[in-house]
Write a protein that holds these residues in place. Sequence first.
Motif, PDB file in Angstrom:
ATOM      1  N   ASP A  28       0.676  -1.400   0.506  1.00 24.05           N
ATOM      2  CA  ASP A  28       0.098  -0.235   0.164  1.00 24.05           C
ATOM      3  C   ASP A  28       1.021   1.181  -0.454  1.00 24.05           C
ATOM      4  O   ASP A  28       0.624   2.551  -0.738  1.00 24.05           O
TER       5      ASP A  28
ATOM      6  N   LYS B   8       3.094   5.040 -10.491  1.00 23.22           N
ATOM      7  CA  LYS B   8       1.333   5.659 -10.452  1.00 23.22           C
ATOM      8  C   LYS B   8       1.576   5.025 -11.485  1.00 23.22           C
ATOM      9  O   LYS B   8       0.238   5.365 -11.488  1.00 23.22           O
TER      10      LYS B   8
ATOM     11  N   LYS C 273      -0.159   1.776 -10.880  1.00 20.29           N
ATOM     12  CA  LYS C 273      -1.056   1.078  -9.327  1.00 20.29           C
ATOM     13  C   LYS C 273      -1.212   3.064  -8.652  1.00 20.29           C
ATOM     14  O   LYS C 273      -0.336   3.432  -7.834  1.00 20.29           O
TER      15      LYS C 273
ATOM     16  N   ASP D 110      -3.334   4.482  -6.517  1.00 19.44           N
ATOM     17  CA  ASP D 110      -3.721   5.044  -5.890  1.00 19.44           C
ATOM     18  C   ASP D 110      -2.674   4.028  -4.412  1.00 19.44           C
ATOM     19  O   ASP D 110      -3.040   4.695  -3.952  1.00 19.44           O
TER      20      ASP D 110
ATOM     21  N   ASP E  26       4.067  11.483  -2.888  1.00 18.75           N
ATOM     22  CA  ASP E  26       2.981  12.046  -2.148  1.00 18.75           C
ATOM     23  C   ASP E  26       4.276  12.664  -0.710  1.00 18.75           C
ATOM     24  O   ASP E  26       3.546  13.462   0.514  1.00 18.75           O
TER      25      ASP E  26
ATOM     26  N   LYS F  54      -0.819   8.372   5.225  1.00 20.31           N
ATOM     27  CA  LYS F  54      -1.745   8.221   4.010  1.00 20.31           C
ATOM     28  C   LYS F  54      -3.156   9.117   4.426  1.00 20.31           C
ATOM     29  O   LYS F  54      -3.480   9.743   3.247  1.00 20.31           O
TER      30      LYS F  54
ATOM     31  N   ARG G 187      -4.303  12.269   1.972  1.00 23.22           N
ATOM     32  CA  ARG G 187      -5.651  12.565   1.379  1.00 23.22           C
ATOM     33  C   ARG G 187      -6.060  14.128   1.692  1.00 23.22           C
ATOM     34  O   ARG G 187      -6.937  15.132   1.008  1.00 23.22           O
TER      35      ARG G 187
END
Length: 362
Positions: free
Chosen positions: A160, A188, A191, A193, A219, A348, A352
């Motif tokens: 993840d 990216k 995948k 996410d 990120d 994470k 977001r």
Amino acid sequence: MEIALSNPSISIPKYFHFSSPLSNCKYSPASRIRCQSVDSSNTAVAKKGMMGPHTGRDPNVNKPDWLRKRAPQGDRFQEIKHTLSHLNLKTVCEEAQCPNIGECWNGGGDGIATATIMLLGDTCTRGCRFCAVKTSRNPAPPDPMEPLNTAEAIASWGVDYIVLTSVDRDDLPDGGSGHFAQTVQAVKKLKPDIMVECLTSDFRGDLDAVEALVHSGLDVFAHNIETVKRLQRIVRDPRAGYEQSLSVLKHAKLTEEGMITKSSIMLGLGETDDELKEAMADLRAIDVDILTLGQYLQPTPLHLTVKEYVTPEKFAFWKEYGESIGFRYVASGPLVRSSYRAGELFVKTMVREMASATAAKT
């Protein structure tokens, strides 16, 4: 560099590595030969069996029980281990017996499995005195297929959160920034996410190189100052520097709105409480969001001596102190490393939230 995880007949990521501000590789004749190249000035000390001014084992400092961990196990751990073995990948995680390998690969209590891949080869152009990675002035050129092959491997693992790190590559015009950016973009694409953290070198202070990587779609931008200001020249290669590292982190934050920045400091190298508070204040002054604090563990007698084993209670104090002065998250503990997975659920959520806030402004 950072240290941080190794190559099959097919061309997939050459080095899969558990990244950390330190390496607790098991001392053996093989690792001794490898580590001697880190700082050739220590070779004579090792041959004489003597303790240098900053190296050697301190007989008065014994490793405490809290640094021991159970052997890794679990279904996901076994799956990743089997995949790596099938592809003939060698990992520093296994060879160095990293204490967090089971927790990272299995996903711990929150189920978020994490991994760290080391780009640009296994040979660093610098010789930091805490690090066991081998060094050379002229490492092999980067594999042009590495970005795509790394992305394909990551997509197959089902993790993840991925951390991409590298050795220092002062031999490359951009320090490897472009190769880093290509890898992020490839990951990216396959995948979208997945959360990507880049634990970078300082690119010799080249802010254009920093900017190119920041705009790649990552990120989290991470770069470690490693230790307090006074100990920089003892701990790190002379080409690294406290102010240079701060400038890299500052520029990453300013280059893109909402960019999360992160750094790490090793404890147990002889720093004082006031010096650590100063370093934490300097990181907060440039709005670094996340800090990790972990115990320095000496890879071999050729590396820097452990001056102190900091207690879990003191690490807990530093976590509370760090968050009280404004860090959004502090992971602090004897076995915490710079890409420690315990903070990744928080990261994470933070990514977001910040993405939503940025989108709302536009």
